[in-house]
Design an enzyme around this catalytic site. Structure first.
Site, PDB file in Angstrom:
ATOM      1  N   ASP A 101      -8.738  21.486  -1.497  1.00 39.85           N
ATOM      2  CA  ASP A 101     -10.012  20.797  -1.243  1.00 39.85           C
ATOM      3  C   ASP A 101     -10.491  21.090   0.176  1.00 39.85           C
ATOM      4  O   ASP A 101      -9.766  21.671   0.983  1.00 39.85           O
ATOM      5  CB  ASP A 101      -9.884  19.283  -1.477  1.00 39.85           C
ATOM      6  CG  ASP A 101      -8.744  18.652  -0.687  1.00 39.85           C
ATOM      7  OD1 ASP A 101      -7.887  19.396  -0.178  1.00 39.85           O
ATOM      8  OD2 ASP A 101      -8.701  17.413  -0.585  1.00 39.85           O
ATOM      9  N   CYS A 156      11.625  -7.893  13.492  1.00 43.19           N
ATOM     10  CA  CYS A 156      12.029  -7.410  12.165  1.00 43.19           C
ATOM     11  C   CYS A 156      13.553  -7.458  12.016  1.00 43.19           C
ATOM     12  O   CYS A 156      14.277  -7.146  12.950  1.00 43.19           O
ATOM     13  CB  CYS A 156      11.502  -5.991  12.027  1.00 43.19           C
ATOM     14  SG  CYS A 156      12.232  -5.033  10.732  1.00 43.19           S
ATOM     15  N   CYS A 198      15.360  -5.547  10.057  1.00 44.33           N
ATOM     16  CA  CYS A 198      15.876  -4.352   9.380  1.00 44.33           C
ATOM     17  C   CYS A 198      17.128  -3.838  10.081  1.00 44.33           C
ATOM     18  O   CYS A 198      17.479  -4.269  11.173  1.00 44.33           O
ATOM     19  CB  CYS A 198      14.799  -3.277   9.275  1.00 44.33           C
ATOM     20  SG  CYS A 198      14.635  -2.231  10.734  1.00 44.33           S
ATOM     21  N   CYS A 254      16.457  -2.657  13.702  1.00 43.55           N
ATOM     22  CA  CYS A 254      16.156  -3.722  14.664  1.00 43.55           C
ATOM     23  C   CYS A 254      17.347  -4.644  14.893  1.00 43.55           C
ATOM     24  O   CYS A 254      17.426  -5.304  15.927  1.00 43.55           O
ATOM     25  CB  CYS A 254      14.941  -4.512  14.200  1.00 43.55           C
ATOM     26  SG  CYS A 254      13.490  -3.467  14.053  1.00 43.55           S
ATOM     27  N   ASP A 269       0.496  18.391  -1.576  1.00 46.68           N
ATOM     28  CA  ASP A 269      -0.865  18.541  -1.070  1.00 46.68           C
ATOM     29  C   ASP A 269      -1.098  20.038  -0.936  1.00 46.68           C
ATOM     30  O   ASP A 269      -0.169  20.812  -0.703  1.00 46.68           O
ATOM     31  CB  ASP A 269      -0.998  17.806   0.271  1.00 46.68           C
ATOM     32  CG  ASP A 269      -2.455  17.623   0.643  1.00 46.68           C
ATOM     33  OD1 ASP A 269      -3.329  18.013  -0.161  1.00 46.68           O
ATOM     34  OD2 ASP A 269      -2.726  17.101   1.740  1.00 46.68           O
TER      35      ASP A 269
END
Ligand SMILES: [Zn+2]
Length: 521
Positions: A121, A282, A284, A287, A86
């Protein structure tokens, strides 16, 4: 740059975007990586399956300067996958100006060998007056044009292999001013940008303005239906299916980390405060390793990292679910299911009836049946297409009588004993079934998708006022085929349809039966 599309559903596409550091499978979530203070390693991101990241060229320039030019951005952030940079537009949004010329930022992104680069931008954010927003759009377009000229001139002057050339992204601004979004998108398209990026949705998403965001994406897709589209700053798990369905191929966000700093725990239905949870739903790695109590009592920096990692698992899983839904042709069902997670998301999905461009990517035939639940489903592309087909249907000349039967879940209708009974008794009649979502279904085309492959509840009460497309379909069918008499096997829905003033005005002879069997016997 090549962008190959493999599967589509609605405006979503599973595609392959070729870059100098490999192929990015889209739709892709691209995590934001801080060039200096990144707490989660690039290896972790890569192992989780994120083979593209975005980092900030402006911060890299300020912090590393020539060192970054020498080492290259892949070495700086220790990541050998696809890197998008960016330009500092986000900092412009935050601080107004960053005091660096767009030409310098453009050259810097090239020098550090970024794979996907963004010209500097000036984001329009949210809530700007039209004149100010227009001024920002013009400044962005001027920067983008000059950046392309600098890059092209340099390319002409050198003999370097163009395979190493980065992809330049055209930054679309304009926010809620849709004519500015259109102007911005059209101008960047004409300038020759091959990848476009829609800017400024962060503030809209923070305010859960999903409807405004949907309009912005729709405006862009109507202008640029084919070229790949990136969406800046979209990292809420609920927005992922929405923006993908509307045609965004890539989106980046630092949300996994920003939310984690405030104990915000992502899950498939949204985001919750860790302290408000009783269970970690979750499975994962994170977790499964801790209890909520252990996480809450953990030292803050460590906790932030652990929640951020969990959040990345959720984002990854969401992307995979969306891709599977695209391949299964079930993206519409998936979005509508998600819509129930938040009223603002529901509001956005109700706009789909105005988004004709969703039809282009929807396959003409799907192996799996379409599931029909709510009035919005009458506007899904498969239903729109089918009603259009019926409106072009013309009966054989001698058929003066129309017989309308309740559709059952047995398809096709001509294979049922009910049909055989009716056709035996009324061989000269035009026989059709009807369905609140698909409209009138002439038996001659009842084996065409989705008439042949649809499933709806037969016990649910369907209210006529919720299905205006049905009355339209019936009126058009009757008037274009000039019937003199109708026999209707009317369920509760059809009984109410027949009370409609426009049907009464046709002055036809209408006989009503309660059930298919009554007409046969
Ligand atoms: Zn987890």
């Amino acid at each position: 740059m090549s962008f190959e599309i493999r599967f589509t559903d609605l405006a979503a596409r599973i595609g392959r975007l070729e870059t100098t550091h490999g192929v990015l499978e889209t739709p892709a979530f691209i995590p934001v990586v801080h060039p200096v203070r990144q707490a989660i390693s690039s290896e972790f991101l890569k192992d989780l399956g994120f083979n593209g990241v975005i980092t900030n060229a402006y911060i890299a320039l300020r912090h590393y300067g020539d060192e970054a030019r020498k080492r290259g951005i892949h070495n700086i952030i220790k990541y050998d996958g696809i890197i998008m940079t960016d330009s500092g537009g986000y900092q412009v949004l935050e601080y107004g100006s960053i005091g660096i010329d767009h030409a310098i930022i453009a050259q810097f992104q090239k020098d550090i060998k970024s794979d996907i680069c963004v010209p500097l931008d000036k984001p329009t954010g949210r809530g700007l007056k039209y004149e100010t927003a227009k001024d920002y759009v013009d400044q962005t377009l001027k920067n983008a044009k000059e950046t392309l000229e600098i890059v092209s001139a340099e390319k002409r002057d050198s003999d370097t292999n163009n395979k190493a050339d980065p992809i330049w992204v055209g930054p679309i601004q304009g926010s809620e001013h849709s004519d500015l979004v259109k102007y911005s998108a059209d101008t960047l398209d004409q300038m020759g940008f091959r990848l476009l990026a829609l800017g400024s949705p962060v503030e809209l998403m923070e305010a859960y303005e999903f409807a405004t965001l949907s309009y912005m994406i729709a405006t862009t897709k109507r202008s640029i239906p084919s070229k790949p589209l990136h969406l800046f700053g979209a990292g809420h798990p609920l927005t992922i299916p929405l923006v993908v369905a509307l045609g965004c191929d890539m989106f980046d966000s630092a949300s996994y980390m920003l939310y984690a700093r405030f104990n915000r725990y992502m899950h498939k239905n949204g985001i919750s405060r860790l302290e408000d949870l009783s269970y970690l739903t979750c499975p994962c790695q994170i977790c499964s390793s801790y209890t909520i109590k252990e996480l809450v009592e953990m030292e803050k920096d460590k906790r932030t990292i652990e929640i951020a990692k969990h959040n990345l698992y959720v984002l990854k899983s969401e992307i995979s679910s969306v891709k599977q839904a695209i391949i299964d042709g079930k993206l519409w069902e998936y979005i509508m299911q998600k819509a129930h997670c938040h009223p603002k998301l529901m509001e956005a999905t109700q706009l789909f009836k105005n988004f004709e461009f969703l039809e282009s990517g929807t396959p003409l035939f799907k192996e799996k049946a379409v599931f029909l639940y709510d009035p919005i489903d009458q506007y899904r592309p498969e239903a729109l297409r089918f009603r259009r087909m019926t409106s072009n249907f013309r009966k054989l000349k001698n058929k003066k009588m129309l017989i309308l039967c309740v559709e059952s879940n047995t398809h096709p209708f001509y294979s049922t004993s009910d049909f055989l009974g009716i056709v035996k008794k009324y061989p000269a009649a035009q026989i059709c079934t009807y369905n609140p979502f698909l409209g009138i279904i002439p038996v001659e085309i009842c084996d065409i998708f989705p008439a042949s492959h649809n499933m709806m509840s037969r016990n649910q009460k369907y209210h006529v006022d919720d299905y205006p497309s049905f009355i339209e379909s019936l009126l058009r069918f009757i008037s274009s085929n000039k019937f003199e008499e109708i026999i209707v096997i009317a369920d509760n829905f059809m009984q109410n349809v027949l009370k409609d003033i426009k049907i009464k005005e046709l002055n036809l002879k209408i006989t009503i039966f309660d059930y298919n069997r009554d007409i046969i016997s």
